[in-house]
Design a protein around this motif. Structure first.
Motif, PDB file in Angstrom:
ATOM      1  N   MET A  25       0.825  -1.218   0.000  1.00 18.24           N
ATOM      2  CA  MET A  25       0.000   0.000   0.000  1.00 18.24           C
ATOM      3  C   MET A  25       0.862   1.273   0.000  1.00 18.24           C
ATOM      4  O   MET A  25       0.347   2.361  -0.159  1.00 18.24           O
ATOM      5  N   TYR A  26       2.161   1.114   0.253  1.00 17.25           N
ATOM      6  CA  TYR A  26       3.054   2.279   0.271  1.00 17.25           C
ATOM      7  C   TYR A  26       3.609   2.513  -1.140  1.00 17.25           C
ATOM      8  O   TYR A  26       3.652   1.581  -1.945  1.00 17.25           O
ATOM      9  N   PRO A  27       4.076   3.744  -1.431  1.00 14.15           N
ATOM     10  CA  PRO A  27       4.628   4.014  -2.768  1.00 14.15           C
ATOM     11  C   PRO A  27       5.807   3.092  -3.082  1.00 14.15           C
ATOM     12  O   PRO A  27       6.705   2.940  -2.248  1.00 14.15           O
ATOM     13  N   GLY A  35      10.889   3.487  -3.939  1.00 12.28           N
ATOM     14  CA  GLY A  35       9.877   4.046  -3.051  1.00 12.28           C
ATOM     15  C   GLY A  35       9.930   3.464  -1.647  1.00 12.28           C
ATOM     16  O   GLY A  35      10.681   2.515  -1.374  1.00 12.28           O
ATOM     17  N   SER A  36       9.076   4.025  -0.758  1.00 12.87           N
ATOM     18  CA  SER A  36       9.104   3.612   0.656  1.00 12.87           C
ATOM     19  C   SER A  36       8.608   2.190   0.867  1.00 12.87           C
ATOM     20  O   SER A  36       8.945   1.560   1.869  1.00 12.87           O
ATOM     21  N   PHE A  38       9.050  -0.416  -1.302  1.00 14.40           N
ATOM     22  CA  PHE A  38       9.791  -1.436  -2.053  1.00 14.40           C
ATOM     23  C   PHE A  38      10.567  -2.396  -1.139  1.00 14.40           C
ATOM     24  O   PHE A  38      10.410  -3.614  -1.210  1.00 14.40           O
TER      25      PHE A  38
END
Lengths: 149, 501
Positions: A25-27, A35-36, A38
């Motif tokens: 659900m995080y970028p 992203g945060s 990954f």
């Protein structure tokens, strides 16, 4: 050995799944700008894979049927944990000195159920010692509570 | 500056009255902790970290380092006198040390352990002073890909040390890395796994984790057995602490070999005092003309491992001081202590903070002298301390854990966190998962992610960056070999036997 390994593997697998769902659900970004979400997602996949591997190597050994390692004496463990969380819960309302005294007294009384003087004296000494080191020397601002110190 | 100038600069820092006092307090508390089974150096350093907040960085690290190597020595006293190793690194000492005590030779056993530790400390101090500067200058050339690969190596190497399944160790590493992702992303500031809890925004502090899985979990395990059981303590009067000439002749070789083996094993990521003491014992048994005497009171079996574990605890400072990478949980705590005092450990420390760098190194030599002065006359006191019943000790340990963890950030949430990790640590013990690799991963996790992101950024998303730079390839290759070696049944078996012996 294998029964607890199967239990561990299943719990870890569920944890990896939940962690992975949350991480997705995080970028995610792309390879250039990671992203945060990954790194946590990669970790969730890795844990899921390792848990499956543990399950895979444990299943053939299931027939060993060793006892599950339940605690031998629940009383002390539960008592200490209740005291620990209660200390945190009541620290603000009771204040540092009273909470520390009651906590030490309770645990010493558990060790010496037949005695009163030793737990009382021990708890007093512990409280005084902790006050001296943490409050007087280090100046840690502890909650004062009902007694005012 | 040359080698001797650097050492002189270090001694000028470490020999101030206050730093001597800090070193003294550190080795005294360390020995006490080593003597008392149930509270290892990791939990103690975590516990005593708040006590160093008022000091400057140099004094704080000198004191904490003193606790670490003091504990290595204190552990040997219980091994020799009670056959209960205070520390894991003293397990080997018990094999021959306790037999010596039973033969009425507790004095020479304790004496050679003290002298062996001192000689090893001296060798290791010089080794550290010689090796650290060139290593730091090499490390200055490291970029994000090299650091990423080095952290990978450190984590994988940590699985080598744990007894039992490598798979479980790898699981613990990944679990630790996951814990390290909780909180705001260091690069983007995006909150992860915080669920609106403000206290989690800065991440899960590793001190509540360490105190939980090492301190609280240990107490919970001990509470399963009877609190009233006594220990069989060596009651005879201990005399003749000075080893005889014959003892010296037998011990000097093992001490010197143990110092060298211990120092180099200590420098390895994931290595440390435990591995060093086992390795030294194995070496001594192999080179001895009378290997049958080992396990029956051979003084070489005390001298070698004791020298090795002390040298290893100092060798472990090399990756910390030169690369900023902790090789074990204690070193990870020292990273935390340095950062609390505003010092970033790493290759630039030697140029940016030379006083701290050389001061800490030379304080270890001072610490070894203090240990020698302190321990021989105080052995009788340590024996008395051993008699304190656990039912008095555990409330005190618990109380110190509670107050220590609260005073870090004046946060009640951290008390709950510690309690939660205590339960988790207890479950891990029950299910045969060792927590040490997890701790290392919690600390190295943010560093791993940060370097991964930077490496990707500088290479425009090209994953081959990790395989196109020679140093990075070497680290990744070693990590791969580490995993591969442990999968070979013969190596896995011999590792298990060595760790179980």
């Amino acid at each position: 050995m294998s029964r607890k390994d199967i239990f561990s593997a299943v719990v870890l697998l569920i944890f990896a799944l939940a962690f992975g769902i949350q991480a997705s659900m995080y970028p995610q970004g792309d390879l250039k700008r990671v992203g945060s979400g990954f790194f946590p997602l990669v970790l969730a996949v890795l844990l899921g894979f390792l848990s499956l591997l543990l399950l895979f190597v444990s299943l053939p050994r299931r027939q060993e049927k060793r006892e599950f390692p339940w605690p031998q004496q629940w009383g002390g463990i539960v008592g200490v944990l209740v005291a620990l969380f209660a200390y945190g819960f009541f620290l603000k309302s009771l204040g540092f000195s009273l909470a520390t005294f009651l906590f030490s007294f309770g645990l010493l009384k558990y060790g010496y159920p037949e005695k009163w003087l030793l737990p009382f004296g021990g708890a007093l000494a512990t409280t005084f010692f902790c006050l001296l080191i943490f409050k007087v020397w280090l100046g840690t601002p502890f909650p004062t509570g009902v007694l005012g110190y | 500056m040359g080698f001797w100038e650097n050492l002189l600069q270090g001694f000028a820092v470490s020999l101030t009255a206050f730093n001597i006092w800090c070193c003294f307090a550190g080795v005294l508390v360390g020995t006490l902790v080593g003597v008392l089974p149930g509270l290892g150096p990791t939990a103690t350093i975590a516990l005593l970290l708040p006590l160093t907040f008022k000091q400057d960085a140099i004094s704080a690290i000198i004191m904490l380092a003193g606790i670490y190597y003091g504990a290595q020595y204190g552990g040997s006293t219980t091994s020799i006198l009670v056959n209960i190793p205070g520390e894991a690194s003293s397990v080997v000492t018990a094999l021959d040390g306790y037999q010596m005590a039973r033969q009425g030779r507790a004095g020479p056993a304790l004496g050679i352990a003290a002298f062996g530790s001192f000689i090893a400390g001296t060798v290791a101090t010089f080794g550290l002073a010689l090796l650290a500067p060139p290593m730091a200058s090499v490390a200055l050339k490291f970029g994000p890909p090299e650091y990423f690969s080095l952290v990978c190596l450190g984590l994988v190497a940590a699985t080598f040390l744990t007894q039992g399944s490598m798979l479980k160790s790898l699981i613990m590493i990944v679990f630790g890395l996951m814990l390290g992702t909780v909180g705001r992303d260091m690069v983007t500031g995006y909150p992860r796994f915080t669920y609106g809890v403000y206290d989690l925004e800065d991440g899960i502090g590793f001190i509540p984790i360490i105190m939980g899985v090492f301190g609280i979990a240990e107490i919970l395990s001990n509470l399963e057995s009877s609190l009233t059981g006594g220990k069989d303590i060596y009651e005879k009067r201990i005399t003749g602490l000075l080893p005889s000439l014959k003892d010296w002749a037998l011990s000097i070789g093992p001490i010197l070999r143990g110092s060298v083996v211990g120092f180099f094993l200590g420098t390895l990521p994931g290595g440390g005092a435990v591995l060093a003491s086992f390795a030294s014992y194995t070496v001594e048994k192999k080179v001895s003309k009378d290997p049958q005497s080992f396990g029956k009171g051979a003084i070489q079996g005390v001298a070698g491992p004791e020298a090795a574990n002390n040298a290893a605890s100092q060798g472990a400072f090399i990756p910390l001081l030169t690369l900023g990478i902790p090789s074990n949980a204690v070193m990870a705590l020292l990273v935390g202590a340095l950062m609390i005092h505003g010092v970033q450990p790493g290759p630039q420390m030697i140029t940016k903070n030379p006083a701290l760098f050389w001061g800490v190194i030379t304080s270890m030599y001072l610490g070894n002298i203090l240990l020698l002065i302190l321990n021989l006359p105080l052995i009788r006191l340590w024996v008395q301390i051993l008699k304190i019943p656990y039912r008095i000790l555990f409330p005190l340990i618990l109380m110190f854990c509670l107050i220590g963890v609260y005073s870090l950030n004046n946060s009640i949430f951290e008390i709950y966190l510690m309690g939660g990790f205590g339960i988790l640590g207890y479950i891990f013990k029950k299910l045969d998962f060792e927590p040490a690799p997890m701790i290392l991963a919690v600390i190295l996790g943010p560093m791993l992610e940060d370097n991964l992101k930077h490496a990707m950024l500088i290479s425009s998303g090209d994953l081959t960056v990790f395989f196109s730079r020679p140093i990075s390839v070497v680290f990744l290759g070693l990590s791969f070999l580490c995993v591969l070696f442990q999968m070979i049944p013969a190596i896995r078996h011999s590792k298990d036997v060595a760790l179980k012996e």
